[in-house]
Design an enzyme around this catalytic site. Structure first.
Site, mmCIF file in Angstrom:
data_model
loop_
_atom_site.group_PDB
_atom_site.id
_atom_site.type_symbol
_atom_site.label_atom_id
_atom_site.label_comp_id
_atom_site.label_asym_id
_atom_site.label_seq_id
_atom_site.Cartn_x
_atom_site.Cartn_y
_atom_site.Cartn_z
ATOM 1 N N HIS A 519 0.802 -1.313 -0.084
ATOM 2 C CA HIS A 519 0.163 0.009 0.093
ATOM 3 C C HIS A 519 0.881 1.357 -0.068
ATOM 4 O O HIS A 519 0.525 2.227 0.632
ATOM 5 C CB HIS A 519 -1.069 0.095 1.084
HETATM 6 C C1 LIG Z 1 0.273 -7.454 -5.065
HETATM 7 C C2 LIG Z 1 -0.930 -6.409 -4.603
HETATM 8 C C3 LIG Z 1 -1.994 -6.528 -3.953
HETATM 9 C C4 LIG Z 1 -2.822 -5.584 -3.569
HETATM 10 N N1 LIG Z 1 -4.047 -5.933 -3.044
HETATM 11 C C5 LIG Z 1 -4.787 -4.888 -2.766
HETATM 12 C C6 LIG Z 1 -6.240 -5.264 -2.472
HETATM 13 O O1 LIG Z 1 -6.420 -6.507 -2.294
HETATM 14 N N2 LIG Z 1 -7.061 -4.217 -2.289
HETATM 15 C C7 LIG Z 1 -6.735 -2.972 -2.565
HETATM 16 O O2 LIG Z 1 -7.686 -2.322 -2.186
HETATM 17 N N3 LIG Z 1 -5.543 -2.761 -2.764
HETATM 18 C C8 LIG Z 1 -4.616 -3.583 -2.936
HETATM 19 N N4 LIG Z 1 -3.453 -3.141 -3.614
HETATM 20 C C9 LIG Z 1 -3.185 -1.932 -3.625
HETATM 21 C C10 LIG Z 1 -3.870 -1.244 -4.745
HETATM 22 O O3 LIG Z 1 -4.107 -2.165 -5.688
HETATM 23 C C11 LIG Z 1 -3.048 -0.029 -5.384
HETATM 24 O O4 LIG Z 1 -2.879 0.863 -3.978
HETATM 25 C C12 LIG Z 1 -3.671 0.716 -6.305
HETATM 26 O O5 LIG Z 1 -4.044 0.156 -7.234
HETATM 27 C C13 LIG Z 1 -2.995 2.155 -6.667
HETATM 28 O O6 LIG Z 1 -3.506 2.786 -7.866
HETATM 29 P P1 LIG Z 1 -2.755 3.884 -8.590
HETATM 30 O O7 LIG Z 1 -3.765 4.487 -9.612
HETATM 31 O O8 LIG Z 1 -2.318 4.872 -7.649
HETATM 32 O O9 LIG Z 1 -1.658 3.262 -9.327
HETATM 33 P P2 LIG Z 1 -1.527 1.848 -10.226
HETATM 34 O O10 LIG Z 1 -2.819 1.047 -10.284
HETATM 35 O O11 LIG Z 1 -0.330 1.204 -9.705
HETATM 36 O O12 LIG Z 1 -1.211 2.550 -11.466
HETATM 37 C C14 LIG Z 1 -0.193 3.160 -12.142
HETATM 38 C C15 LIG Z 1 -0.139 2.699 -13.692
HETATM 39 O O13 LIG Z 1 0.633 3.837 -14.294
HETATM 40 C C16 LIG Z 1 1.471 3.210 -15.121
HETATM 41 N N5 LIG Z 1 2.698 3.891 -15.167
HETATM 42 C C17 LIG Z 1 3.830 4.347 -14.395
HETATM 43 N N6 LIG Z 1 4.390 5.304 -14.793
HETATM 44 C C18 LIG Z 1 4.382 5.412 -15.912
HETATM 45 C C19 LIG Z 1 5.046 6.088 -17.005
HETATM 46 N N7 LIG Z 1 6.001 6.812 -16.767
HETATM 47 N N8 LIG Z 1 4.523 6.016 -18.484
HETATM 48 C C20 LIG Z 1 3.517 5.267 -18.698
HETATM 49 N N9 LIG Z 1 2.905 4.513 -17.737
HETATM 50 C C21 LIG Z 1 3.235 4.450 -16.281
HETATM 51 C C22 LIG Z 1 2.009 1.928 -14.512
HETATM 52 O O14 LIG Z 1 2.317 0.924 -15.385
HETATM 53 C C23 LIG Z 1 0.440 1.272 -13.904
HETATM 54 O O15 LIG Z 1 -0.518 0.707 -14.846
HETATM 55 C C24 LIG Z 1 -2.506 -4.137 -3.742
HETATM 56 C C25 LIG Z 1 -1.356 -3.956 -4.657
HETATM 57 C C26 LIG Z 1 -0.503 -4.961 -4.991
HETATM 58 C C27 LIG Z 1 0.755 -4.583 -5.905
#
Ligand SMILES: Cc1cc2nc3c(=O)[nH]c(=O)nc-3n(C[C@H](O)[C@H](O)[C@H](O)COP(=O)(O)OP(=O)(O)OC[C@H]3O[C@@H](n4cnc5c(N)ncnc54)[C@H](O)[C@@H]3O)c2cc1C
Ligand SMILES: *[C@@H]1O[C@H](CO)[C@@H](O)[C@H](O)[C@H]1NC(C)=O
Ligand SMILES: *[C@@H]1O[C@H](CO)[C@@H](O)[C@H](O)[C@H]1NC(C)=O
Length: 602
Positions: A519
């Protein structure tokens, strides 16, 4: 080998037909029409869009969907990873869409950034592994599918911390707007949103026994930990729809792809934000080994997640000026808060032998695996259709704590090394960890090369309070496991092991075994512009520059008391209204459970 070759096309055909016709209400021809459409729209590709979104993750997919609802806007979303399509040109991506396969994607870096922290002083100098999604859907395509919103007071605290307008009554309507809950809409649950949320269907005896044991230990049962009452134990909500992982790519991005004004790219890595003085005008990216530029007439929006968003800001000249100069990066704006305030959740697994052959251990046998896989492929049902984290709970560690600070997830199985090592026996476990740790870390650039991972320093277990809270967490978990309801299943304690009883023993166990709950957050903190540690204002606009926002888990002022996917989706829903200039939704006076007394802990 020969059999495998023969079987695969059959599986693919079956899956494709089922996926496209039954589940998503499409016919295979509609898929072809869409492909043709994409080819045409790619041919006439423009190099200016109203909005350029970096990252198609939890937040980026929501923004892509909402911003392209406007008739006058054009939207481009750039994702570093591949598409998550069901049937790719080369492979069947069942590892993403089959809920029970979640662990498969943690073993390699195919759809995963595969980060590591620095050696952790508070954890015996261990280097921790941090998986993060790199694929359409981002981490929502890799996560454990637990749907948890956190506590109402988390959002009221955000507002006090400077994120004006993000209190619970102004966040709840966006949680609802995002969601369609299997059990129907009410004051808390949504009934019409793209994000389908369901309860477990496995009806596993160990889940029932665990809930019973928690009540025997004196905790309340809660009907809905995302509704009126977070506190207590109950059935968890999951982002699973009809047996499929319901990532934001499935919920938000794919349904919007047919819109002529949304373009979604994959394998496109953004390396820099382009500025005209302090106004963001576009981004530079690498695709097929070529360096390209694209421009945004309205805004550039970073949704790269808690690691990539601050990294990209720093690479583009926004961050601590002294640090940037060390790497030879020209400074656009000195914003020392970028990459600071890193927060995460840690957890440990308490594991016991199971004396009955009912855990997920048997699913490792090839024949069983095959039959589970086939049932899922054919019908999206059975043990393949759940992530198995179907029960859990929230409690207060000690008297005086106003709302739960410890979370549990129960699993009728044993996880070793992020699932990278197969379990050796019939066993079950409860994940337990604290929710509002005082340990705060940071991340910084390792170099000016965008391909280099940043230096990640979470500073885990760096306060005495953390150590004490983990001691309590382990003891309280053991107390639940010792209840009568688990007697028919209980074998010896595998972890920490019954010989580990003293404070010193437990502390040593935590140092040796605690792991990230995945997280990471809060690295581009939202707050008041007058606060020197703020990175974005309460409208998610980056301080000191124009036409640039960050919308993802990095803008949380402080980590919420629960999992982060649902809160991140809420953030993007709410930010999309700000970006589109729509009035903010608000729902006043929603009742929230308060413990009868704070003098006891349960
Ligand atoms: C293994 C795992 C299990 C988890 N389990 C849970 C759960 O059960 N329940 C829950 O609520 N949360 C869970 N989480 C946490 C939750 O999924 C994340 O906190 C949430 O998805 C974050 O969302 P975000 O939009 O901030 O980032 P992300 O969903 O990580 O999205 C960022 C995206 O941007 C892309 N990106 C980054 N930099 C660049 C760039 N320079 N150029 C182009 N693309 C780029 C990445 O590839 C990615 O696709 C888990 C996380 C993981 C890794
Ligand atoms: C954008 O998509 C929406 C929804 O499909 C549509 O109503 C609108 O006309 C489109 N706008 C443009 C400029 O293509
Ligand atoms: C198929 O799935 C449905 C609901 O998910 C279930 O009720 C049914 O029993 C399943 N059928 C088979 C043959 O597994």
């Amino acid at each position: 080998m020969g059999q495998k070759v023969l079987l695969l096309p059959v599986w693919r055909m079956a899956l494709f037909l089922r996926a496209s016709s039954k589940k998503w209400g499409l016919s295979p021809t509609a898929g072809l029409v869409r492909l043709a459409h994409r080819a045409i729209s790619n041919a006439g590709k423009r190099d200016t869009y109203s909005y350029v979104i970096v990252g198609a993750g939890s937040a980026g997919c929501v923004l892509s969907h909402r911003l392209s609802e406007d008739t006058h806007s054009t939207v481009l979303v750039l994702e570093a990873g591949p598409r998550d399509v069901f049937m790719g040109s080369k492979r069947l991506m069942w590892k993403i869409h089959m809920p029970a396969a979640l662990i498969a994607n943690l073993c390699d870096n195919k759809y995963n950034w595969y980060y590591h922290t620095t050696p952790q002083k508070g954890l015996d100098q261990r280097v921790l592994y941090w998986p993060r999604g790199r694929v359409w859907g981002g981490s929502s395509s890799l996560n454990a599918m637990v749907y948890v919103r956190g506590h109402a007071e988390d959002y009221n605290r955000w507002s006090e911390e400077g994120a004006t307008g993000w209190d619970y009554e102004r966040c709840l309507p966006y949680f609802r707007r995002a969601q369609t809950h299997e059990l129907g809409a009410d004051r808390y649950r949504g009934g019409e949103g793209p994000l389908y949320v369901s309860r477990g269907k496995s009806d596993h005896p160990l889940h029932h026994a665990f809930l019973e044991a928690a009540q025997q230990a004196g905790y309340p049962f809660t009907e809905d930990m995302n509704g009126f009452q977070q506190e207590g134990f109950g059935w968890m909500d999951m982002t699973i729809y009809k047996g499929l992982r319901w990532s934001t790519a499935s919920a938000y991005l794919r349904p919007a792809l047919a819109r002529p004004n949304l373009t979604a790219e994959s394998r496109t890595f953004v390396t820099k934000i382009l500025f005209d003085k302090t106004r963001a005008i576009g981004v530079e990216y690498v695709q097929n080994g070529q360096r390209k530029k694209v421009y945004a007439s309205n805004e550039v929006i970073l949704s790269g997640g808690a690691i990539n968003s601050p990294q990209l800001l720093m690479l583009s000249g926004i961050g601590n000026a002294d640090d940037l100069q060390k790497h030879g990066i020209p400074v656009v704006c000195n914003l020392p808060g970028v990459g600071q305030n890193l927060q995460d959740h840690l957890e440990v697994y308490i594991q016991q032998d199971c004396t009955q052959p009912i855990t997920l251990y048997s699913t490792q046998k090839p024949i069983r695996k095959m039959s589970i896989g086939l049932e899922w492929l054919w019908n999206f049902s059975g043990w393949g259709s759940t992530a198995h984290l179907e029960t859990g709970g929230f409690i207060r560690s000690r008297p005086g704590i106003p709302h739960p600070d410890i979370q549990f997830h129960f699993l009728p199985s044993q996880v070793i090394d992020h699932g990278r090592v197969p379990s050796q026996q019939e066993a079950y476990q409860v994940h337990v960890g604290t929710l509002r740790s005082m340990s705060v870390g940071w991340l910084k650039l390792k170099s000016a090369n965008p391909m280099d991972h940043p230096i990640i320093e979470p500073n885990y277990m760096s306060t005495e309070e953390d150590i004490q809270e983990f001691r309590l967490s382990v003891r309280l978990a053991r107390e639940i496991f010792a209840q009568k309801a688990l007697e028919p299943f209980r074998g010896r304690e595998l972890q920490p092991g019954s010989h580990m009883q003293s404070d010193q023993d437990i502390d040593a166990f935590v140092r040796a075994k605690a792991d990230s709950a995945y997280h990471p957050s809060c690295t581009c903190k939202m707050g008041q512009p007058s606060d020197p540690t703020t990175v974005v204002d309460p409208q998610a606009r980056v301080i000191g520059v124009e036409n640039l926002r960050v919308v993802d888990a990095s803008i949380m002022p402080s980590v919420v008391s629960g999992n982060l996917n649902a809160p991140t989706i809420m953030i993007a829903e709410k930010a999309s209204d700000m970006i589109r200039g729509l009035p903010a939704l608000c729902d006043k006076n929603v009742p929230i459970y308060r413990p009868r007394t704070l003098e006891t802990q349960r």
